[in-house]
Design an enzyme around this catalytic site. Sequence first.
Site, PDB file in Angstrom:
ATOM      1  N   ASP A 404       0.864  -1.195   0.000  1.00  6.84           N
ATOM      2  CA  ASP A 404       0.000   0.000   0.000  1.00  6.84           C
ATOM      3  C   ASP A 404       0.897   1.242   0.000  1.00  6.84           C
ATOM      4  O   ASP A 404       2.120   1.137   0.154  1.00  6.84           O
ATOM      5  CB  ASP A 404      -0.865  -0.063   1.277  1.00  6.84           C
ATOM      6  CG  ASP A 404      -1.909   1.041   1.365  1.00  6.84           C
ATOM      7  OD1 ASP A 404      -2.285   1.605   0.319  1.00  6.84           O
ATOM      8  OD2 ASP A 404      -2.351   1.339   2.502  1.00  6.84           O
ATOM      9  N   GLU A 407       2.682   5.102  -3.890  1.00  7.08           N
ATOM     10  CA  GLU A 407       2.669   6.093  -5.004  1.00  7.08           C
ATOM     11  C   GLU A 407       3.986   6.836  -5.118  1.00  7.08           C
ATOM     12  O   GLU A 407       4.336   7.197  -6.261  1.00  7.08           O
ATOM     13  CB  GLU A 407       1.504   7.070  -4.791  1.00  7.08           C
ATOM     14  CG  GLU A 407       0.137   6.438  -4.949  1.00  7.08           C
ATOM     15  CD  GLU A 407      -0.219   5.488  -3.802  1.00  7.08           C
ATOM     16  OE1 GLU A 407       0.246   5.746  -2.681  1.00  7.08           O
ATOM     17  OE2 GLU A 407      -0.920   4.500  -4.036  1.00  7.08           O
ATOM     18  N   ASP A 478      -8.891   3.681  -2.437  1.00  7.89           N
ATOM     19  CA  ASP A 478      -9.929   4.101  -1.499  1.00  7.89           C
ATOM     20  C   ASP A 478     -11.188   4.605  -2.184  1.00  7.89           C
ATOM     21  O   ASP A 478     -11.413   5.808  -2.302  1.00  7.89           O
ATOM     22  CB  ASP A 478      -9.366   5.163  -0.565  1.00  7.89           C
ATOM     23  CG  ASP A 478      -8.229   4.620   0.275  1.00  7.89           C
ATOM     24  OD1 ASP A 478      -8.051   3.387   0.299  1.00  7.89           O
ATOM     25  OD2 ASP A 478      -7.515   5.423   0.899  1.00  7.89           O
TER      26      ASP A 478
HETATM   27  O1  MIG Z   1      -4.895   5.794   3.995  1.00  8.41           O
HETATM   28  O2  MIG Z   1      -3.562   0.815   5.761  1.00  8.41           O
HETATM   29  O3  MIG Z   1      -5.906   2.289   0.474  1.00  8.41           O
HETATM   30  O4  MIG Z   1      -6.901   0.073   1.828  1.00  8.41           O
HETATM   31  O5  MIG Z   1      -6.825   0.123   4.622  1.00  8.41           O
HETATM   32  C1  MIG Z   1      -4.710   4.797   4.922  1.00  8.41           C
HETATM   33  C2  MIG Z   1      -4.693   1.588   5.933  1.00  8.41           C
HETATM   34  C3  MIG Z   1      -3.698   3.786   4.437  1.00  8.41           C
HETATM   35  C4  MIG Z   1      -4.874   3.063   2.470  1.00  8.41           C
HETATM   36  C5  MIG Z   1      -5.386   1.894   1.716  1.00  8.41           C
HETATM   37  C6  MIG Z   1      -6.421   1.189   2.533  1.00  8.41           C
HETATM   38  C7  MIG Z   1      -5.834   0.753   3.853  1.00  8.41           C
HETATM   39  C8  MIG Z   1      -5.297   1.977   4.600  1.00  8.41           C
HETATM   40  N1  MIG Z   1      -4.318   2.673   3.772  1.00  8.41           N
END
Ligand code: MIG
Length: 790
Positions: A404, A407, A478
Site C-alpha cells: 500500500d 505512489e 480508497d
Molecule cells: O490511507 O492501511 O488504500 O486500503 O486500509 C490509509 C490503511 C492507508 C490506504 C489503503 C487502505 C488501507 C489503509 N491505507
Amino acid sequence: MFGTIVSWQQTDKTVSIQFQHASASLLFLHDSLFRVFAPLKRDVFFSRAIDRLPETRLQCLNVQSVGKYIEIITASLIVRVKDDLQIDVYTSEGDLLCADYNEQRLPFVRRGNSELAKEEGHAVIEEARQYRTTIIKQMNGDEAFYGLGERPGHLNKRGCFYRNWNTDDPHPHVESYETLYKSIPFFITLTDKKAFGIFFDNTYETFFDFGKENDNYYYFAANDGNLDYYFMYGPQVADVIGHYTSLTGTTPLPQKWTLGYQQCRWSYPSAERVKEIATQFRSRNIPCDVIYLDIDYMDGYRVFTWNRETFPDPQGLITELAAQGFKVVTIIDPGVKKDRGYDVYEQGLANGYYATDADGVTYVNRVWPGDSVYPDFTSATVRSWWGDQHQSLLELGVAGIWTDMNEPASFNGPLPDDVQFRNDGYPTDHREAHNVYGSMMARATYDGIKKWTGKRPFVITRACYAGTQKYSTIWTGDNQSFWEHLRMSIPMLSNLGLSGMAFVGTDVGGFSFDCTGELLSRWVQVGCFTPLFRNHSAANTRDQEPWTFDERTEHINRKYIQLRYRILPYIYDQLWRSEKTGLPLIRPLMLHYQEDQLTHNLNDQFLCGDAVMVAPIVQQGQTVRQVYLPQGTWFDYWSKQVHSGGAYILQHAELDECPIYVKAGSLLPNNPPQQFIGDGDGQHLIIEYFPDYSGATSSYEHLQDDGETFAYQNGQYHLWQFSATCNDSEIRLELTKQSPDANWAETTSIGYKKIEWRIYDTSTTRVTVNGVVAEFQQSAHALVVLIDVP
Ligand code: MIG
C-alpha cells in the site's frame, strides 16, 4: 522540433531517420506493431514496463522514399513518415487509421469570468497546456478511446483529459479526477470498427487528451524522457491487447486460493478479533479463504514487525486459521520508520538503500510510523534486500503481501522533484522514479515471495505502472460506499483489463463512508465476478462483514460468495488463458462485439471471460433494468430462459437477483460446494452445458494442477477437454484428459473421479458420452449425466 528529413537508412527491422535537428527510428516488431523512438533523454533501451522486446515476427518490410516522405509497408500496414517525424498509418487496404495532426492546436473557447470563478473555488481550465514533447493525432470522426488504466468516469474516454502521476487521494473519486493511483500510458482507439493501440513508454508525468481541448485532435505528451511509443494495430481489440501484453507481459496464473473470497478491514486490531471473524464465516457457512491484517498488526507501524500485545503469537494464529482453511495476508508499506535501533531502518541506512535528497542525505517524509525513509526500489540491490525482508513473515505462514502507500504517499507534502534514485544504473530523480515506485516495490515483493516460498506469489498493490501485471494484482484504492462508486467500478475495472491488468478488484462494499445492506448486496453481485474479490472498509466506518447488516443481506452475500466458489474453475481457467493471451477476466462488451456500436458506450454490463455476461443492478432501489444482449443466443443463468441477442430486454431482478446470462454453446466448469479452496476431496467436477442446437461442437479446455506452484509450467497438470454437440434428437458429449508429464500423472492424487454434466435441455432423449449411450436423470431445467472417470 525535428525539422525536415535529411536522410534515412534501413538496418534489418529498423528504419533510422536523420532529421535536421534530431534523429529518430522506427523498429518493426510485427506486421502490426512498431516502435517510434527518439533519444531525447538517453540513447539506450531502458524500460520499466518491457523486460525485453519480443522477437520480431514480420512477413515483409519494404521501405522506400516516395516524394517527401518515407513509406514503409508491412503485411498489414502502410506507414508514412514525413518531416517533423509526422507519422500516418494506413491499413494495407489504404484506409487511414491514424494520422499526425499538422495544424495549430485550437482550444475550445471557454467563456466567462475565470478569475471570479476561481475565487469561489471553481476549477478553471487554463490556456492550452504546453509540453516538451507532444504527439498530436488527427480525430477523424467516430473514434472511441479505452484503456489508460484506472480512471473514474465512463468506459469510453472520448472528450476526457488525464494525467499520469500516481496519486493517493482519499477524497471521493469523481469523474473530474485527472489522475489516481496508477499510471498506464496505454490506450486503445476504436475507429471505423477497427482498433489500434498506442503505448507511450515514459515514466515521467504524462498527459493524454482525447478531444477535450478540441475534438479535431487528440494527443499524448510529456515534459521529459525519451519519445518512445509503440503503435499496434488490431483490427480486433483482442489483437491490440495481445500486442500490448507481448511487450509488457501478461498476468501470471495466480494460486487458486487467491480467487476465493477475501475479508479485510482497517484493521482487525487483535488476534482475538481475527479468530472471531474466522469463526463467524465458518459457523455461518459463508465461504472465505483470506483474512487480511491491515497496518495495526505492526509494532508502531514498523514494517516487518508485530505488535506483541495484540498479536502475541502470530505463528499460532496463522496455524490455527490454516486449520480452518484460512490464509493470512499482511500489509507492508514502503515507508520505513526512522528509528535508531530498528534493524530494518539501520540495515538500509548502513547500505545506503534509501532515496536521498540532492546532497545525498537520506530523504525523510512522514507516513504512518511518523518520520520515515523511502527504500529505493529502482535499484535491483535494494529490491532484493527488500524481498528478503519478507522471509520472516513468510516463514510464519503469511500467504501473500499487500503493498500500500506506494505512489509513494507522504504526509508532509509531496516528495520534491530532486529526490534521488539509483534507477538501475541510470541515476535519476523523483520525476522519473515516481510513477514506477509502486511497480518496483511490487516486483521486489514478488521476487521475495517466489524466492522464499517457491509458490506463485500473491502481491496486491495500489500504485502501478504499465507492466506491473507481471508481479501483482491491483485494487483500485480508497473508493467509498457510494452507489456511484459501485457503478464506476465497472468501466474502471474494464479499462484496467484492456490495459493489461487481468487480476483486479475494488473494495467490495466500498472503503470509506458507511455501507448499507442493499449496497453491499448489489456490490457482492459484481464482486463475485471480479478476479480479486475482497470486502474492505476503512477505520471508523460501520462493520461491513457479510453478516453485519440483516439476515437478508447475509443470505445474499452467502448466495453470491457460494456462486463464486461454484464457478471458480471457470475463473481459474480464464486466468490461465490470460497468461497466454493477455485478455482480462472482466471485459467490456466492446472487446468481443466491437462491430456492434451499441456496445461502445455500455457502462453497466460486462463479460466475465467470453461465456458469461453480467448486467448487475447498480442503482439504489431498482429492481428492473434494461439489459443489452449482443448478437447470439443467451440463457438467463437463473431461469434458463433463452433470449435472442441483438436486442434490449427489460429484466426484473429483486435484491437477491443479479441478472446473469450465458452464451448458448458454452460449457462452464463448476465446483461442488466448498467453504474454502481445497475443502473437500477435489475429485468431483460439474460441467454445465448451455446448448445452442446449431449442430456445431462446443469445446472447453480445463486446467487441473496443484493450484499453487510453478509445476504447471513443466507439464505437471491435467488438461481436460470437454466438448458437446447437440441437435434435436441427441446430445453427444466427449471428454479427454491429457497429462504432459506422464510420470507426474501416474503418481499424483490430483484428478477427478466423478464428472457430472448438467445439460440445460429437457427434450433430448438420447445422450452419449465418448460414443457410448449414457444414462441420465431429468430435473426441472436440466438433464444430469454422472460419469465415473476411469
Ligand atoms: O490511507 O492501511 O488504500 O486500503 O486500509 C490509509 C490503511 C492507508 C490506504 C489503503 C487502505 C488501507 C489503509 N491505507
